[in-house]
Design a protein around this motif. Structure first.
Motif, PDB file in Angstrom:
ATOM      1  N   GLY A 230       0.781  -1.236   0.000  1.00  0.00           N
ATOM      2  CA  GLY A 230       0.000   0.000   0.000  1.00  0.00           C
ATOM      3  C   GLY A 230       0.807   1.278   0.000  1.00  0.00           C
ATOM      4  O   GLY A 230       0.228   2.369  -0.042  1.00  0.00           O
ATOM      5  N   GLY A 231       2.119   1.188   0.102  1.00  0.00           N
ATOM      6  CA  GLY A 231       2.944   2.384  -0.021  1.00  0.00           C
ATOM      7  C   GLY A 231       3.067   3.218   1.238  1.00  0.00           C
ATOM      8  O   GLY A 231       3.350   4.417   1.164  1.00  0.00           O
ATOM      9  N   GLN A 232       2.874   2.602   2.408  1.00  0.00           N
ATOM     10  CA  GLN A 232       3.065   3.359   3.650  1.00  0.00           C
ATOM     11  C   GLN A 232       4.539   3.722   3.847  1.00  0.00           C
ATOM     12  O   GLN A 232       5.399   3.229   3.139  1.00  0.00           O
ATOM     13  N   GLU A 233       4.803   4.597   4.800  1.00  0.00           N
ATOM     14  CA  GLU A 233       6.165   5.062   5.091  1.00  0.00           C
ATOM     15  C   GLU A 233       6.841   5.574   3.815  1.00  0.00           C
ATOM     16  O   GLU A 233       7.894   5.089   3.401  1.00  0.00           O
ATOM     17  N   VAL A 234       6.219   6.569   3.219  1.00  0.00           N
ATOM     18  CA  VAL A 234       6.664   7.202   1.978  1.00  0.00           C
ATOM     19  C   VAL A 234       7.063   6.167   0.927  1.00  0.00           C
ATOM     20  O   VAL A 234       8.084   6.303   0.246  1.00  0.00           O
ATOM     21  N   SER A 235       6.241   5.120   0.828  1.00  0.00           N
ATOM     22  CA  SER A 235       6.384   4.035  -0.152  1.00  0.00           C
ATOM     23  C   SER A 235       7.638   3.188   0.042  1.00  0.00           C
ATOM     24  O   SER A 235       8.023   2.434  -0.840  1.00  0.00           O
ATOM     25  N   LEU A 236       8.268   3.282   1.229  1.00  0.00           N
ATOM     26  CA  LEU A 236       9.470   2.493   1.482  1.00  0.00           C
ATOM     27  C   LEU A 236       9.202   1.261   2.343  1.00  0.00           C
ATOM     28  O   LEU A 236      10.027   0.355   2.400  1.00  0.00           O
ATOM     29  N   ARG A 237       8.043   1.251   3.037  1.00  0.00           N
ATOM     30  CA  ARG A 237       7.761   0.107   3.896  1.00  0.00           C
ATOM     31  C   ARG A 237       6.248  -0.086   3.954  1.00  0.00           C
ATOM     32  O   ARG A 237       5.570   0.447   4.825  1.00  0.00           O
ATOM     33  N   SER A 238       5.727  -0.857   2.990  1.00  0.00           N
ATOM     34  CA  SER A 238       4.281  -1.065   2.932  1.00  0.00           C
ATOM     35  C   SER A 238       3.800  -1.937   4.089  1.00  0.00           C
ATOM     36  O   SER A 238       4.537  -2.760   4.618  1.00  0.00           O
ATOM     37  N   GLY A 239       2.555  -1.729   4.438  1.00  0.00           N
ATOM     38  CA  GLY A 239       1.930  -2.456   5.549  1.00  0.00           C
ATOM     39  C   GLY A 239       1.346  -1.465   6.531  1.00  0.00           C
ATOM     40  O   GLY A 239       1.945  -0.403   6.797  1.00  0.00           O
ATOM     41  N   THR A 240       0.171  -1.780   7.071  1.00  0.00           N
ATOM     42  CA  THR A 240      -0.453  -0.890   8.045  1.00  0.00           C
ATOM     43  C   THR A 240       0.478  -0.659   9.225  1.00  0.00           C
ATOM     44  O   THR A 240       1.025  -1.607   9.803  1.00  0.00           O
ATOM     45  N   GLU A 241       0.663   0.584   9.578  1.00  0.00           N
ATOM     46  CA  GLU A 241       1.603   0.924  10.646  1.00  0.00           C
ATOM     47  C   GLU A 241       1.196   0.304  11.985  1.00  0.00           C
ATOM     48  O   GLU A 241       0.022   0.277  12.341  1.00  0.00           O
TER      49      GLU A 241
END
Length: 387
Positions: A230-241
């Motif tokens: 999903g592109g979380q963490e400015v697209s560097l670490r996907s996955g719900t935080e």
């Protein structure tokens, strides 16, 4: 049963009570997804931002340079693989040491299979890398160097400043990654002072929760993700935080850095007292950690004993220690760290790691020494009889 004495803080630390309470509050009241646009999501997002600021403040970097991960292992993987993936023209030569954490060494082994030229820098008998060996192998073709700041088995501190000087002189374009998992929260590490490009840290080593860590990525360093989604963490670490974990990490970092000097002084006195008592009490004991190593970790060999046997006898007295790295201590192999330092097999087999935190006391040490005095003669006799 006697009271618990926990001397395995390099494997993991007991979370602060405040961290546990804060995480419970976050889970109970701020359970929104940070990516959601409604109020509950915005509340969660603000808590993540606060934690990111707490981590960045502890490193004196911009909060935009912090990416949350699941821990030190993922941070190391993302740093090494992510950089090489994003910069294929940087070169096919990479450098590390013989004593790195498995989450670095296993990545380098795989990269060697994928066609990268890997150089493993040896260490001296103190567990410190040989700088002349690094000077001999680094070249204009070098893409990345990866060295831990503090060794997890012996506490040996690596000369990051000298490593950087060599890099700047021989190949300034090479990127420097530092695994600071064992050092973060114990001593001050400011990446910009050492010109570190990538720095890995972890929460559960500083009395925060497990399953959360972070990677510092210097502005301008290109990284590609190793997890897609999903592109979380400015697209560097996907996955719900992991909102509660991130919050717990932030609070733990803030708390431990507020007390970092007092903690260090206390632990240094604990280590000094422990070494004195070991030396006085056990004439055959060998201290494998050198004097200037990080005081939070001390590695000791008790001659002619099996470390695993001693560990379980201590456990029966509610004293918890380790035979080495928690990530590999369940494997029936010699410590590659102690082997690289040149220790004899018999001393590697008998090595125990004691690792301290600010919650340990002189009483803990006295009771541990008393237990060792009681246990060692018994298991030594049994070993002689079997022999």
């Amino acid at each position: 049963m006697s009271r618990e004495i926990y001397l395995d803080n390099s494997a993991t630390t007991k979370p602060y009570d405040e961290v546990i309470e804060y995480m419970n509050d976050v889970n109970r009241n701020f359970y929104g997804n940070p990516s959601s646009l409604h109020t509950k999501g915005i509340e969660a997002e603000n808590l993540v931002k606060r934690a990111r600021n707490q981590i960045s403040d502890s490193l004196k970097v911009d909060s935009k340079e912090i990416v949350f991960t699941s821990g030190g292992t993922e941070s190391n993987n993302l740093a090494i693989l992510g950089f090489l993936k994003a910069n294929p023209r940087a070169g096919k030569h990479i450098i590390t040491s013989e004593i790195e954490h498995p989450s670095v060494l296993e990545v380098f082994k795989q990269l060697a299979k994928d066609g990268y030229k890997v150089d493993y820098i040896p260490v001296d008998n103190k567990g410190v890398i040989k700088l002349d060996a690094l000077e001999n192998v680094i070249s204009s073709e070098t893409a990345l160097l990866s060295f831990m700041h503090t060794n997890n088995e012996t506490g040996a501190i690596q000369p990051i400043d000298e490593i950087n000087k060599i890099r700047k002189a021989k190949c300034p374009s090479a990127v420097l990654h530092v695994d600071a998992v064992q050092a973060f929260g114990k001593i001050r590490i400011f990446p910009k002072n050492y010109e570190i490009d990538l720095l890995s840290i972890s929460s559960h080593k500083i009395h925060g929760p497990k399953g959360i860590g972070a990677l510092y990525i210097r502005k301008g360093i290109r990284i590609k993700p190793v997890l897609l989604g999903g592109g979380q963490e400015v697209s560097l670490r996907s996955g719900t935080e992991n909102v509660s974990g991130i919050c717990g990490f932030g609070l733990a970092a803030e708390k431990i850095f507020n007390d970092i000097d007092a903690n260090y002084t206390h632990v240094a006195s604990i280590k000094e007292y422990f070494v004195q008592k070991i030396t006085e009490s056990f004439e055959d004991a060998i201290i494998n950690s050198y004097d200037q190593a990080l005081p939070y970790i001390i590695n000791v060999s008790f001659s002619n004993l099996k470390s695993e046997v001693l560990l379980h006898h201590l456990e029966q007295k509610n004293i918890y220690v380790s035979t080495g790295s928690a990530c590999s201590s369940n494997k029936k192999t010699h410590s590659y760290v102690l082997k690289a330092m040149g220790l004899e097999s018999k001393n590697i087999d008998s090595a125990i790691r004691f690792s301290f935190s600010a919650s340990n006391s002189i009483i803990d040490i006295d009771e541990t020494i008393a237990a060792l005095k009681e246990i060692i003669p018994v298991i030594s006799i049994k070993r002689k009889i079997k022999g």
